[in-house]
Structure formats: structure tokens, C-alpha cells
Design a protein around this motif. Structure first.
Motif, short mmCIF file in Angstrom:
data_model
loop_
_atom_site.label_atom_id
_atom_site.label_comp_id
_atom_site.label_asym_id
_atom_site.label_seq_id
_atom_site.Cartn_x
_atom_site.Cartn_y
_atom_site.Cartn_z
N SER A 1 0.82 -1.20 0.00
CA SER A 1 0.00 0.00 0.00
C SER A 1 0.86 1.26 0.00
O SER A 1 0.59 2.22 -0.74
N ASN B 1 2.54 1.72 -3.40
CA ASN B 1 1.58 2.26 -4.38
C ASN B 1 1.31 3.74 -4.15
O ASN B 1 1.21 4.54 -5.09
N GLU B 2 1.22 4.10 -2.85
CA GLU B 2 1.00 5.51 -2.50
C GLU B 2 2.19 6.35 -2.95
O GLU B 2 2.03 7.46 -3.51
N HIS C 1 4.26 5.66 -5.41
CA HIS C 1 4.23 5.77 -6.87
C HIS C 1 3.20 6.80 -7.33
O HIS C 1 3.44 7.56 -8.28
N ASP C 2 2.04 6.83 -6.64
CA ASP C 2 1.00 7.81 -6.99
C ASP C 2 1.51 9.24 -6.80
O ASP C 2 1.29 10.11 -7.66
N TYR C 3 2.18 9.49 -5.68
CA TYR C 3 2.72 10.83 -5.41
C TYR C 3 3.77 11.19 -6.47
O TYR C 3 3.79 12.33 -6.99
N GLU D 1 4.12 10.03 -9.47
CA GLU D 1 3.50 10.22 -10.77
C GLU D 1 2.82 11.60 -10.86
O GLU D 1 2.94 12.32 -11.86
N TRP D 2 2.12 11.97 -9.79
CA TRP D 2 1.42 13.27 -9.77
C TRP D 2 2.41 14.42 -9.84
O TRP D 2 2.24 15.38 -10.58
#
Length: 207
Positions: free
Chosen positions: A170, A173-174, A176-178, A180-181
Motif C-alpha cells: 500500500s 503504491n502511494e 508511486h501515486d505521489y 506520478e502526480w
């Protein structure tokens, strides 16, 4: 594996008394694997039988040494008797008859001593087998209690590890999301404002 195996079951374990012979069970206190697993345990039954067995093995060695000693002494006496007898028969030392009797008496005493020690020695293997059997039973009882306890602890640890893996997945993934943004936002701003303006804003806002 041992989830349904209660401590009452462990304490009621019975072993075939012939298992020592059938499975060629070694003397446990001389077995490296047993010593590594159970040699330093605080279990009172294991400690008791281990101590008794070690003392009996020492006693066995002691008696064997004593028998060897007295056999050597007996041989010395027999040589003396032969020498004295030869001297008496040749008429050289008639006065040595008393000495001859002394050595004969000593051999008689040595023979009795060897007989007593040999009788003791012959009973020891049976006692060693019995103690080794009791030590094996105590080991099995203790071993299964520990197996059950460690299986439960292993199960708990495995469950905790799975929770940690899920949490780690988790977090990754978090992350990677940050990332990417952030990358997408910088790309957009660079396209809209240009690199010089972005550098200026970065200095003003982040420094």
C-alpha cells in the motif's frame, strides 16, 4: 500442524519401551543433535534424567578403570608368586614362604574385588538403557509442548508478516501515486510557464 494437540495430550504420551532397541536410539547425552536441541533446557525432568545418566556413564568408566587397574595388579602378583616359588623350589630363599602366602592372599582379595566390580559393571548397561528411555520420554513430552508453542508463534509471526507486506504494498503504491502526480504536474507547469519561470517559482516557494 499441532493446533488440536493440547498439553494434556503431551503429558500423556506413552512410548514403546523397545523403541530404544528397534530404532537404535543412541545414548542421548552423547548425541550431538540432542545436545544442541535439548542439552541446555531448563525442563526439570530432562535435567534430572540427563544428570543421572551422565553420572551413571561416569560410574561405568570409573569401574572399567578400576577393573583394568586390579587386573594389572593381579598380573604383578602372579609374576611375584612365580619368582618366589622358583626361588623356594631351588632352595635359595626358604624364608620367602611367608611372602608367597602374602601374594596368594592378595590375589584372592583382588579376584574378589574384580568379581564385585564386574557384577556392578554388568548391571550398568541395563540401568543406562532405562535412564536413556526415561530421558527420551521426557524429551518427547517437552519437545511436543515446545513444538506446539513455536508453531503457534510461527503462525502469529507469519500473519504479522503478511500484514506488513500488505501495508508495504500500500505504501509503495502511494509513493508511486505521489511521484506520478509530481512528475505530471511539473511536466504541465514546464509546458505552461517554461523552465526559467519554474526555477524562479521553485526558489520562492521551496527555499
Amino acid at each position: 500442524m499441532f493446533a488440536k494437540f493440547g498439553e494434556d495430550n503431551v503429558n500423556n504420551i506413552e512410548l514403546d519401551e523397545n523403541i530404544i532397541l528397534k530404532n537404535r536410539v543412541p545414548i542421548l547425552v552423547r548425541d550431538d543433535d540432542w545436545m544442541e536441541l535439548f542439552g541446555e533446557t531448563d525442563d526439570k525432568n530432562i535435567k534430572k534424567y540427563k544428570k543421572d545418566l551422565e553420572e551413571l556413564l561416569k560410574e561405568q568408566k570409573k569401574i572399567e578403570r578400576e577393573i583394568s587397574h586390579w587386573n594389572k595388579e593381579k598380573l604383578k602378583c602372579m609374576r611375584m608368586i612365580l619368582g618366589i616359588s622358583d626361588a623356594i623350589n631351588n632352595g635359595e630363599k626358604i624364608e620367602s614362604v611367608d611372602l608367597l602366602d602374602e601374594y596368594k592372599e592378595k590375589i584372592y582379595w583382588i579376584n574378589e574385588t574384580i568379581d564385585e566390580l564386574t557384577f556392578k559393571l554388568e548391571t550398568i548397561p541395563r540401568d543406562i538403557r532405562n535412564l536413556n528411555y526415561e530421558l527420551l520420554k521426557a524429551t518427547v513430552n517437552y519437545g511436543y509442548i515446545e513444538l506446539k508453542d513455536k508453531e503457534e508463534k510461527l503462525s502469529n509471526i507469519s500473519s504479522e508478516l503478511e500484514d506488513l507486506r500488505e501495508r508495504l504494498r500500500s505504501i509503495i503504491n502511494e509513493k508511486h501515486d505521489y511521484e506520478e502526480w509530481i512528475n505530471d504536474t511539473y511536466t504541465f507547469l514546464h509546458r505552461m510557464l517554461g523552465s526559467k519561470e519554474i526555477e524562479r517559482l521553485d526558489r520562492e516557494i521551496f527555499e
